[in-house]
Motif scaffolding. Structure first.
Motif, PDB file in Angstrom:
ATOM      1  N   GLN A 113       0.853  -1.185   0.000  1.00  0.00           N
ATOM      2  CA  GLN A 113       0.000   0.000   0.000  1.00  0.00           C
ATOM      3  C   GLN A 113       0.887   1.232   0.000  1.00  0.00           C
ATOM      4  O   GLN A 113       1.790   1.347   0.824  1.00  0.00           O
ATOM      5  CB  GLN A 113      -0.876  -0.013   1.245  1.00  0.00           C
ATOM      6  CG  GLN A 113      -1.813  -1.190   1.322  1.00  0.00           C
ATOM      7  CD  GLN A 113      -3.250  -0.811   1.048  1.00  0.00           C
ATOM      8  OE1 GLN A 113      -3.683   0.279   1.397  1.00  0.00           O
ATOM      9  NE2 GLN A 113      -3.982  -1.710   0.418  1.00  0.00           N
ATOM     10  N   GLY A 114       0.638   2.148  -0.977  1.00  0.00           N
ATOM     11  CA  GLY A 114       1.478   3.344  -1.032  1.00  0.00           C
ATOM     12  C   GLY A 114       1.042   4.280  -2.147  1.00  0.00           C
ATOM     13  O   GLY A 114      -0.072   4.174  -2.658  1.00  0.00           O
ATOM     14  N   ARG A 115       1.947   5.197  -2.514  1.00  0.00           N
ATOM     15  CA  ARG A 115       1.643   6.175  -3.560  1.00  0.00           C
ATOM     16  C   ARG A 115       2.539   5.928  -4.759  1.00  0.00           C
ATOM     17  O   ARG A 115       3.757   5.776  -4.601  1.00  0.00           O
ATOM     18  CB  ARG A 115       1.889   7.598  -3.026  1.00  0.00           C
ATOM     19  CG  ARG A 115       0.813   8.086  -2.119  1.00  0.00           C
ATOM     20  CD  ARG A 115       1.339   9.169  -1.177  1.00  0.00           C
ATOM     21  NE  ARG A 115       0.725   9.043   0.152  1.00  0.00           N
ATOM     22  CZ  ARG A 115      -0.487   9.531   0.440  1.00  0.00           C
ATOM     23  NH1 ARG A 115      -1.189  10.178  -0.480  1.00  0.00           N
ATOM     24  NH2 ARG A 115      -0.996   9.362   1.637  1.00  0.00           N
ATOM     25  N   CYS A 116       1.963   5.885  -5.949  1.00  0.00           N
ATOM     26  CA  CYS A 116       2.749   5.646  -7.152  1.00  0.00           C
ATOM     27  C   CYS A 116       1.963   6.131  -8.360  1.00  0.00           C
ATOM     28  O   CYS A 116       0.762   6.376  -8.267  1.00  0.00           O
ATOM     29  CB  CYS A 116       3.094   4.161  -7.281  1.00  0.00           C
ATOM     30  SG  CYS A 116       1.668   3.074  -7.170  1.00  0.00           S
ATOM     31  N   PRO A 117       2.644   6.309  -9.527  1.00  0.00           N
ATOM     32  CA  PRO A 117       1.938   6.800 -10.722  1.00  0.00           C
ATOM     33  C   PRO A 117       0.974   5.750 -11.267  1.00  0.00           C
ATOM     34  O   PRO A 117       1.291   4.558 -11.276  1.00  0.00           O
ATOM     35  CB  PRO A 117       3.059   7.084 -11.710  1.00  0.00           C
ATOM     36  CG  PRO A 117       4.255   6.359 -11.212  1.00  0.00           C
ATOM     37  CD  PRO A 117       4.103   6.165  -9.749  1.00  0.00           C
TER      38      PRO A 117
END
Ligand SMILES: *[C@@H]1O[C@H](CO)[C@@H](O)[C@H](O)[C@H]1NC(C)=O
Ligand SMILES: *[C@@H]1O[C@H](CO)[C@@H](O)[C@H](O)[C@H]1NC(C)=O
Ligand SMILES: *[C@@H]1O[C@H](CO)[C@@H](O)[C@H](O)[C@H]1NC(C)=O
Length: 397
Positions: A113-117
């Motif tokens: 779980q995280g932030r990515c394009p």
């Protein structure tokens, strides 16, 4: 008392029977015999013999278990060198009357779980942060927009999402299929059936099969139609499909087991017949959402962080369907069919009566002979009498 007895006694002591008129006319005679012959041929030939009208019928009940075997080795992406066995490609491990065989896969390894394009598409490409509304998400996105526009690769910028990262990119489906070797896998289909009405049961592993035969045999429609072990490639081929093409996008194939048995014959003559058929829409070009695929994930912990490997599995679902019916001699349907056949013979009389009474030149003469004409005159007297009786009874009152 006496009057009552007369009618009852008459009823008991008398017998009445219809009179038969014998007409000596060649045409009508021949027509009558011909119609009778046609009806007898229909009753005996079609109803009793061809449609087995002398039998009672029962339909199959049955159960199916399957076991797939085979090993595939891949050494391209997603894994360098990887062996796949039945526990990897049969999903789920066991199902009722069907099994799914994964033939192609898109793997997204080690997602957290995280932030990515986001993967580039019409809605996710962006020039600046203002193109990405924070909180936006729909059924097509992999996560929720954070409101930032970030680099996807050298050329393209896309909106950043909060999701399982890195997000899956399924734009390109591997071709040829990653598990193309599945063509040589085999499946053992065990099928037991019963016809409860006749207390008859049987398996598709016939009694003359021994263990060494079962280890080596392969089903072939012409050479070995009773071997219960099927090569996947053969099943797909018998269904009229090309395995290599089907393996890429997936599909659904039906394996129909038909038991049509005549239990008046020896039980060893009661054998299964296999029919293979593609069940889903096969025109990839014309279909918007072709093939058959679904996603599943395997979860694990890396240093306390929940991590998963996501699989988008393409494959073939095989549906095993058992049907059929058995027949055995039974006196009740036999008598019913003979009885209704005899009743049909009455048709010949009706037909000939119509010809004799309406279509022949001498029809008036025959009518005279067939019917006993009674004048209405007597009836008139009777009704007057009854009228008088009513009058009399009124007068006495
Ligand atoms: C299947 O087996 C045959 C013979 O063993 C082999 O020639 C063929 O290449 C195999 N097919 C696949 C797709 O591996
Ligand atoms: C098994 O059956 C096959 C033919 O169905 C026969 O040739 C073979 O000898 C049998 N083997 C044994 C051990 O009975
Ligand atoms: C797990 O943590 C240890 C120590 O903090 C570190 O050395 C190791 O590289 C980590 N492993 C992974 C897969 O991140």
């Amino acid at each position: 008392m006496a009057g009552c007895c007369t009618s009852v006694c008459d009823f008991i002591l008398e017998y009445d029977t219809p009179r038969i008129v014998l007409i000596k006319n060649k045409t009508v005679g021949v027509i009558n015999k011909m119609v009778q012959v046609v009806i007898l041929a229909y009753v005996i030939g079609w109803v009793l013999v061809w449609e087995k009208g002398y039998q009672a019928f029962d339909s199959t009940i049955g159960t199916v278990t399957t076991k797939v075997k085979g090993i595939a080795i891949t050494n391209s992406s997603p894994f360098e060198e990887h062996v796949w066995d039945a526990a990897d490609y049969v999903i789920p491990p066991q199902q009722e009357n069907s099994f799914f065989l994964m033939t192609n896969v898109i793997v997204s390894k080690n997602q957290v779980q995280g932030r990515c394009p986001e993967v580039p598409s019409k809605t996710t490409r962006c020039e600046s942060d203002s193109d990405c509304a924070a909180g936006f998400h729909d059924s097509q996105t992999n996560g929720v927009f954070t409101g930032k526009c970030v680099k996807y690769n050298e050329k393209v910028n896309t909106c950043e999402v909060f999701a399982w990262c890195p997000v899956e990119n399924d734009a390109v489906i591997p071709e040829p299929a990653i598990l193309g070797e599945a063509e040589n896998f085999t499946v053992l289909i065990k099928n037991s059936i019963a016809f409860p009405k006749f207390h008859f049961s049987k398996r598709n592993i016939l009694t003359n099969a021994n263990t060494s035969y079962l280890k080596t045999c392969r089903f072939k429609q012409e050479n070995d139609p009773f071997c219960p072990i099927f090569r996947i490639g053969d099943v797909v081929h018998e269904a009229g499909e090309d395995f290599e093409k089907l393996a890429v996008q997936g599909g659904v194939i039906g394996i129909l087991i038909k038991w049509n048995c005549n239990l008046d014959l020896s039980p060893s003559k009661c054998v299964p017949k296999y029919i293979f058929q593609r069940l889903d829409n096969k025109n990839f070009r014309e279909t918007v959402s072709p093939g058959y695929n679904f996603r599943f994930a395997k979860y694990f912990n890396v240093n306390g962080t929940e991590t998963r490997t996501l699989f988008k599995a393409f494959g073939i679902r095989f549906e095993v369907e058992v049907f059929g019916q058995a027949g055995q001699f039974d006196i009740i349907p036999t008598m019913i069919n003979i009885g209704s056949g005899l009743a049909l013979l009455g048709m010949a009389t009706i037909l000939c009566d119509i010809i004799v009474l309406y279509f022949l030149k001498k029809s008036n003469y025959y009518k005279e002979k067939k019917y006993k004409f009674v004048d209405d005159y007597e009836l008139g007297i009777e009704s007057e009498d009854s009228y008088g009786a009513i009058q009399n009874s009124r007068n006495t009152n």
